[in-house]
Write a protein that holds these residues in place. Sequence first.
Motif, PDB file in Angstrom:
ATOM      1  N   TYR A   9       0.751  -1.039  -0.336  1.00 49.43           N
ATOM      2  CA  TYR A   9      -0.105  -0.393   0.400  1.00 49.43           C
ATOM      3  C   TYR A   9       0.811   0.974  -0.050  1.00 49.43           C
ATOM      4  N   ALA A  10       1.881   1.142   0.863  1.00 43.89           N
ATOM      5  CA  ALA A  10       3.442   2.158   0.733  1.00 43.89           C
ATOM      6  C   ALA A  10       3.365   2.817  -0.241  1.00 43.89           C
ATOM      7  N   ASP A  11       3.883   1.551  -1.110  1.00 47.67           N
ATOM      8  CA  ASP A  11       4.502   1.767  -2.758  1.00 47.67           C
ATOM      9  C   ASP A  11       3.486   2.601  -3.434  1.00 47.67           C
ATOM     10  N   ARG A  12       2.057   1.784  -3.279  1.00 52.55           N
ATOM     11  CA  ARG A  12       1.181   2.299  -4.461  1.00 52.55           C
ATOM     12  C   ARG A  12       0.725   3.367  -3.974  1.00 52.55           C
ATOM     13  N   LEU A  13       0.776   4.247  -2.776  1.00 52.05           N
ATOM     14  CA  LEU A  13       0.394   5.526  -2.304  1.00 52.05           C
ATOM     15  C   LEU A  13       1.440   6.536  -2.444  1.00 52.05           C
ATOM     16  N   GLN A  14       2.917   6.259  -3.202  1.00 57.70           N
ATOM     17  CA  GLN A  14       3.602   7.057  -3.769  1.00 57.70           C
ATOM     18  C   GLN A  14       3.291   7.352  -4.646  1.00 57.70           C
ATOM     19  N   PRO A  20       1.434  15.628   0.495  1.00 53.71           N
ATOM     20  CA  PRO A  20       2.285  15.236   1.141  1.00 53.71           C
ATOM     21  C   PRO A  20       1.331  14.699   2.683  1.00 53.71           C
ATOM     22  N   GLY A  21       0.875  15.778   3.506  1.00 49.88           N
ATOM     23  CA  GLY A  21       0.110  15.827   4.605  1.00 49.88           C
ATOM     24  C   GLY A  21      -0.958  14.624   4.494  1.00 49.88           C
ATOM     25  N   LYS A  22      -1.832  14.674   3.373  1.00 52.74           N
ATOM     26  CA  LYS A  22      -2.788  13.240   3.036  1.00 52.74           C
ATOM     27  C   LYS A  22      -2.055  12.360   3.296  1.00 52.74           C
ATOM     28  N   LYS A  23      -1.075  12.037   2.565  1.00 53.98           N
ATOM     29  CA  LYS A  23      -0.023  10.786   2.524  1.00 53.98           C
ATOM     30  C   LYS A  23       0.525  10.131   3.432  1.00 53.98           C
ATOM     31  N   LYS A  24       0.988  10.900   4.370  1.00 53.02           N
ATOM     32  CA  LYS A  24       1.440  10.919   5.791  1.00 53.02           C
ATOM     33  C   LYS A  24       0.231  10.433   6.366  1.00 53.02           C
ATOM     34  N   THR A  25      -0.820  10.745   6.662  1.00 55.42           N
ATOM     35  CA  THR A  25      -1.968  10.676   7.216  1.00 55.42           C
ATOM     36  C   THR A  25      -2.321   9.775   7.384  1.00 55.42           C
ATOM     37  N   LEU A  26      -2.403   8.300   5.690  1.00 54.82           N
ATOM     38  CA  LEU A  26      -2.592   7.506   4.876  1.00 54.82           C
ATOM     39  C   LEU A  26      -2.373   6.279   5.734  1.00 54.82           C
ATOM     40  N   LEU A  27      -0.727   6.813   5.649  1.00 56.03           N
ATOM     41  CA  LEU A  27       0.572   6.026   6.273  1.00 56.03           C
ATOM     42  C   LEU A  27      -0.247   6.001   7.524  1.00 56.03           C
ATOM     43  N   ALA A  50       2.017  11.102  12.435  1.00 59.43           N
ATOM     44  CA  ALA A  50       2.038  11.844  10.753  1.00 59.43           C
ATOM     45  C   ALA A  50       3.080  12.447  10.684  1.00 59.43           C
ATOM     46  N   GLY A  51       2.695  14.026  12.103  1.00 62.34           N
ATOM     47  CA  GLY A  51       3.683  15.321  11.826  1.00 62.34           C
ATOM     48  C   GLY A  51       3.231  15.912  10.933  1.00 62.34           C
TER      49      GLY A  51
END
Length: 210
Positions: A9-14, A20-27, A50-51
Amino acid sequence: MTSDILLSYADRLQNESMPPGKKKTLLAAVTLFAQQGFNGTSTAQLAQTAGVSQAAIFKYFKTKDDILQSILEQSLPYLIQDFISELSQYSALTDIIHFTVFNRFAFIKQNQEIIKIIFQELLVNPNLKTFIKSNFDNPTFSGQLKLFIEQLAANNPQFNKKLTLAEIIRIWVANLGSYFFQRFVLDIPTEDETADLTLIEQQIMTLLSS
């Protein structure tokens, strides 16, 4: 397609086009939901992991439920719908079972946090049940699946044609699902993963044969 299916999932999300903040939240949500459950995770914890600020989280998602739905919307097509098209290259029942067992286990192993979330939330989250059922009931997917089963039965005399679609799905899910639960929920190690999966192949073959 196969290489895309087996990405985590992390690879696909990239590869997704989003802030970037939305990606960090999902991860962060995937990690925390898998570790401590959806209801056991607060938006404050999500923000800290998520920072990002809580305000940023609610800028991207109206509710915590929307975060879970976003994760599943990005994952389920790879788990369910897109996989069926991969099966069209096989016609022999033994080849289909082998490909399905090893390919799907590779996927759920790569995405074990997502699968853990599904396992946990299916017991308590009615919205998730509805969402997953709607994916199975999707006309495109259900049509592809029915066509595949018809071709499977036509090409393999040993296939038990009395089995219903629900029974066939249950045979696959029960065998792979229980092995996933053993390995990644109960954390019971294995001495030989390949031997385990080969045994699962044999069990599925027996159950699908007349």
